[in-house]
Motif scaffolding. Structure first.
Motif, PDB file in Angstrom:
ATOM      1  N   PRO A   4      34.969 -15.763  49.819  1.00 32.67           N
ATOM      2  CA  PRO A   4      34.032 -14.924  50.577  1.00 32.67           C
ATOM      3  C   PRO A   4      34.046 -13.525  49.975  1.00 32.67           C
ATOM      4  N   ASP A   5      32.951 -12.846  50.104  1.00 27.56           N
ATOM      5  CA  ASP A   5      32.925 -11.524  49.500  1.00 27.56           C
ATOM      6  C   ASP A   5      31.881 -10.650  50.179  1.00 27.56           C
ATOM      7  N   ILE A   6      32.097  -9.352  50.051  1.00 25.98           N
ATOM      8  CA  ILE A   6      31.187  -8.347  50.595  1.00 25.98           C
ATOM      9  C   ILE A   6      30.963  -7.282  49.542  1.00 25.98           C
ATOM     10  N   TRP A   7      29.710  -6.931  49.334  1.00 24.84           N
ATOM     11  CA  TRP A   7      29.365  -5.868  48.402  1.00 24.84           C
ATOM     12  C   TRP A   7      28.593  -4.809  49.174  1.00 24.84           C
ATOM     13  N   HIS A   8      29.186  -3.660  49.323  1.00 24.44           N
ATOM     14  CA  HIS A   8      28.462  -2.568  49.965  1.00 24.44           C
ATOM     15  C   HIS A   8      27.454  -1.999  48.972  1.00 24.44           C
TER      16      HIS A   8
ATOM     17  N   PHE B  66      31.106  -7.847  61.855  1.00 24.75           N
ATOM     18  CA  PHE B  66      31.440  -9.272  61.918  1.00 24.75           C
ATOM     19  C   PHE B  66      32.743  -9.572  61.189  1.00 24.75           C
ATOM     20  N   LEU B  68      34.486 -12.363  58.273  1.00 24.27           N
ATOM     21  CA  LEU B  68      34.124 -13.277  57.192  1.00 24.27           C
ATOM     22  C   LEU B  68      35.414 -13.871  56.628  1.00 24.27           C
ATOM     23  N   GLN B  74      34.383  -6.366  59.644  1.00 24.57           N
ATOM     24  CA  GLN B  74      33.683  -5.668  58.575  1.00 24.57           C
ATOM     25  C   GLN B  74      32.399  -5.079  59.147  1.00 24.57           C
ATOM     26  N   LEU B  75      32.078  -3.860  58.752  1.00 24.36           N
ATOM     27  CA  LEU B  75      30.838  -3.224  59.203  1.00 24.36           C
ATOM     28  C   LEU B  75      29.883  -3.106  58.021  1.00 24.36           C
ATOM     29  N   LEU B  76      28.758  -3.778  58.138  1.00 21.98           N
ATOM     30  CA  LEU B  76      27.776  -3.776  57.048  1.00 21.98           C
ATOM     31  C   LEU B  76      26.513  -3.065  57.497  1.00 21.98           C
ATOM     32  N   TYR B  82      26.635 -10.094  51.701  1.00 21.71           N
ATOM     33  CA  TYR B  82      27.870 -10.874  51.840  1.00 21.71           C
ATOM     34  C   TYR B  82      27.638 -12.297  51.362  1.00 21.71           C
TER      35      TYR B  82
END
Lengths: 120, 120
Positions: A4-8, B66, B68, B74-76, B82
């Motif tokens: 899983p990953d998040i890219w701001h 949310f 993940l 995490q705040l997006l 994501y």
């Protein structure tokens, strides 16, 4: 990509692939995303298709004036979506930037992965 | 779906699938898009995964708070992306709407097509 990953959002993470056209690519196992930020000064893009990939596009900000499998031009704005099947020519695009940034933001989505994007 | 197509944004084309959660679905041959407009009053969503689909999500407007694949929240915000591999639990989501609309707008992208969306 299997974690899983998040890219701001970060303006520095976009790469200029043609003059005025900034792109950030995300690849999954079966699809690719291209997040575009395109300056209004960008020359018209080619009108062509890609044999291996179907494509959706979402206009996030600004406007896109383009052709999709037709001689007729279409004007798309924020929240508008288009679909180009495999091989369907599209493009000949002009970009009318959002007043706040001068840019048109588009998310293009390809299935399967665009192989040339693995090195993007 | 094998013809090129364009869908202009139209608030009337979204369907309320849960209280406060409006969705518009687009299916290709190998992928599905879910365009969400979610009111800040929406209760927290489930925290779970889907065995058959990998997923990307793009925050278009507003914010998503949310989890993940983790206990960490995490705040997006707008422009953030994501990725949830197949089976990876995600959700437990709270939504902080954009001040202009009171809504969080998210584009979720699934590969392959989500079969239950063929009737959505």
């Amino acid at each position: 990509m299997n974690d899983p990953d998040i890219w701001h959002y970060d303006a520095q993470d976009f790469r200029e692939v043609k003059p005025g056209m900034l792109r950030r690519v995300f690849n999954g196992n079966g699809m690719s995303l291209a997040f575009w930020r395109i300056d209004s000064s960008t020359p018209r893009t080619p009108y062509d298709g890609h044999p291996d990939n179907e494509q959706f596009g979402l206009i996030i900000a600004g406007q896109l004036d383009f052709r999709l499998g037709s001689d007729d031009r279409q004007l798309l704005g924020p929240g508008d979506v288009y679909y180009a099947p495999q091989n369907m020519p599209h493009g000949d695009s002009k970009f009318i930037g959002d007043p706040a940034t001068g840019e048109t933001w588009i998310l293009d989505i390809f299935c399967p992965v665009r192989e040339e994007y693995r090195r993007a």
